[in-house]
Design a protein around this motif. Structure first.
Motif, PDB file in Angstrom:
ATOM      1  N   GLU A  22      -6.327   1.070  19.947  1.00  0.00           N
ATOM      2  CA  GLU A  22      -5.732   2.588  20.919  1.00  0.00           C
ATOM      3  C   GLU A  22      -5.525   3.476  19.626  1.00  0.00           C
ATOM      4  O   GLU A  22      -5.498   2.899  18.988  1.00  0.00           O
ATOM      5  CB  GLU A  22      -3.796   2.050  21.423  1.00  0.00           C
ATOM      6  CG  GLU A  22      -3.913   0.588  21.926  1.00  0.00           C
ATOM      7  CD  GLU A  22      -3.343  -0.160  21.080  1.00  0.00           C
ATOM      8  OE1 GLU A  22      -1.937  -0.549  22.157  1.00  0.00           O
ATOM      9  OE2 GLU A  22      -3.250  -0.920  20.167  1.00  0.00           O
ATOM     10  N   ALA A  23      -5.304   4.105  20.412  1.00  0.00           N
ATOM     11  CA  ALA A  23      -4.887   5.874  19.134  1.00  0.00           C
ATOM     12  C   ALA A  23      -3.929   5.804  18.768  1.00  0.00           C
ATOM     13  O   ALA A  23      -2.593   4.703  19.253  1.00  0.00           O
ATOM     14  CB  ALA A  23      -5.381   6.656  20.394  1.00  0.00           C
ATOM     15  N   GLN A  24      -3.814   6.054  17.281  1.00  0.00           N
ATOM     16  CA  GLN A  24      -2.455   5.817  15.818  1.00  0.00           C
ATOM     17  C   GLN A  24      -2.648   7.128  15.818  1.00  0.00           C
ATOM     18  O   GLN A  24      -3.520   7.684  14.835  1.00  0.00           O
ATOM     19  CB  GLN A  24      -2.815   4.930  15.162  1.00  0.00           C
ATOM     20  CG  GLN A  24      -1.878   4.357  14.500  1.00  0.00           C
ATOM     21  CD  GLN A  24      -2.153   3.200  13.436  1.00  0.00           C
ATOM     22  OE1 GLN A  24      -3.495   3.030  13.426  1.00  0.00           O
ATOM     23  NE2 GLN A  24      -1.225   3.337  12.343  1.00  0.00           N
ATOM     24  N   GLU A  25      -0.819   7.850  16.662  1.00  0.00           N
ATOM     25  CA  GLU A  25      -0.294   9.195  15.803  1.00  0.00           C
ATOM     26  C   GLU A  25      -0.325   8.966  14.577  1.00  0.00           C
ATOM     27  O   GLU A  25      -0.184  10.068  13.630  1.00  0.00           O
ATOM     28  CB  GLU A  25       0.511   9.401  16.223  1.00  0.00           C
ATOM     29  CG  GLU A  25       0.329   9.204  18.171  1.00  0.00           C
ATOM     30  CD  GLU A  25       1.234  10.239  18.796  1.00  0.00           C
ATOM     31  OE1 GLU A  25       1.763  10.826  17.603  1.00  0.00           O
ATOM     32  OE2 GLU A  25       1.423   9.955  20.193  1.00  0.00           O
ATOM     33  N   ASP A  26       0.285   7.966  14.020  1.00  0.00           N
ATOM     34  CA  ASP A  26       0.180   7.086  12.767  1.00  0.00           C
ATOM     35  C   ASP A  26      -0.105   6.446  11.692  1.00  0.00           C
ATOM     36  O   ASP A  26      -0.134   5.225  12.338  1.00  0.00           O
ATOM     37  CB  ASP A  26       2.619   7.516  12.483  1.00  0.00           C
ATOM     38  CG  ASP A  26       2.732   8.169  11.376  1.00  0.00           C
ATOM     39  OD1 ASP A  26       2.037   7.897   9.824  1.00  0.00           O
ATOM     40  OD2 ASP A  26       3.831   8.382  10.785  1.00  0.00           O
ATOM     41  N   ASP A  27       0.042   6.216  10.421  1.00  0.00           N
ATOM     42  CA  ASP A  27      -0.318   4.644   9.928  1.00  0.00           C
ATOM     43  C   ASP A  27       1.092   3.753   9.601  1.00  0.00           C
ATOM     44  O   ASP A  27       1.096   3.087   9.491  1.00  0.00           O
ATOM     45  CB  ASP A  27      -0.517   5.162   8.508  1.00  0.00           C
ATOM     46  CG  ASP A  27      -0.203   5.324   7.167  1.00  0.00           C
ATOM     47  OD1 ASP A  27       1.571   6.159   7.814  1.00  0.00           O
ATOM     48  OD2 ASP A  27      -0.089   6.271   6.156  1.00  0.00           O
TER      49      ASP A  27
END
Length: 217
Positions: A22-27
């Motif tokens: 999935e898209a990851q907004e943060d690490d």
């Protein structure tokens, strides 16, 4: 346990791991104070704020505390495995108004298991769900704005009346807050920030866990 003898709801089907697709907004970088030193770990898929010292939880996800930023949950070396005896774990919590029907929790399990399971994360816990593995589980904190509890789910494969159980699905021992102790507007007001602390004391073969809730004001 439920009064009618039903099993606990199917937890894995109501939360999904972050597997990297999935898209990851943060690490998911998180700094944890251990004996006065800020050490770097990762919660892949999670959003961390306030200089990576606070986690913002968003349903319906579950996150694993990792040594590095990886979603390879098959390798035990990738997981952070804290050594709690002789230590005290403390965290500040803001419930955000969550109430009935929601279970916010953090817990310890002996991941990973050899089989990846339906969701590919090599998950296991004391409920032994279909398509997941079986392993001991210690629920440090689970609940919502109305109640909190701490529960141990050992795996002795010896539970009278439940011959099919490999682990204690209901849990023993279990500590639960009373309505006067914790809740909206109660002694510990769940609508405000509070501190959850858990002290781990070991003397010989005896192991004691002391849970404390505190709050300013």
């Amino acid at each position: 346990p439920p009064a009618d003898g039903r099993e606990k709801p199917d937890f894995p089907s109501n939360s999904r791991p972050f597997t990297g697709g999935e898209a990851q907004e943060d690490d998911g970088r998180i700094l944890i104070n251990e004996d006065g030193v800020l050490n770097e770990y990762f919660l892949p898929g999670a959003i961390t704020v306030e200089n990576d010292t606070k986690v913002e939880y968003r349903p319906k996800k579950r996150y694993y505390l990792m040594q590095k930023n990886t979603t390879d949950y098959s390798d035990v070396r990738n997981f952070y495995r804290p050594q709690f005896p002789g230590k005290t774990f403390s965290v500040d919590i803001e419930m955000g108004g969550i109430s009935c029907g929601c279970n916010l929790n953090f817990y310890l399990v002996n991941m990973p298991v050899p089989k990846p399971g339906e969701m590919g994360d090599h998950y296991c816990d004391g409920q032994c769900y279909p398509d997941s593995g079986c392993c001991s589980e210690f629920d440090m904190m689970e609940g919502n704005g109305n109640v909190l509890q701490t529960t141990n789910h050992a795996c002795t494969q010896n539970y009278p009346g439940h011959s099919s159980w490999r682990c204690d699905k209901w849990g023993n021992p279990m500590m639960k807050t009373t309505p006067a102790q914790f809740g909206f507007g109660k002694e510990i007001d769940s609508s405000q920030k509070f501190t959850f602390s858990m002290e781990f004391k070991q003397q010989g073969l005896n192991f004691e866990v002391i849970t404390t809730l505190s709050q300013e004001g």
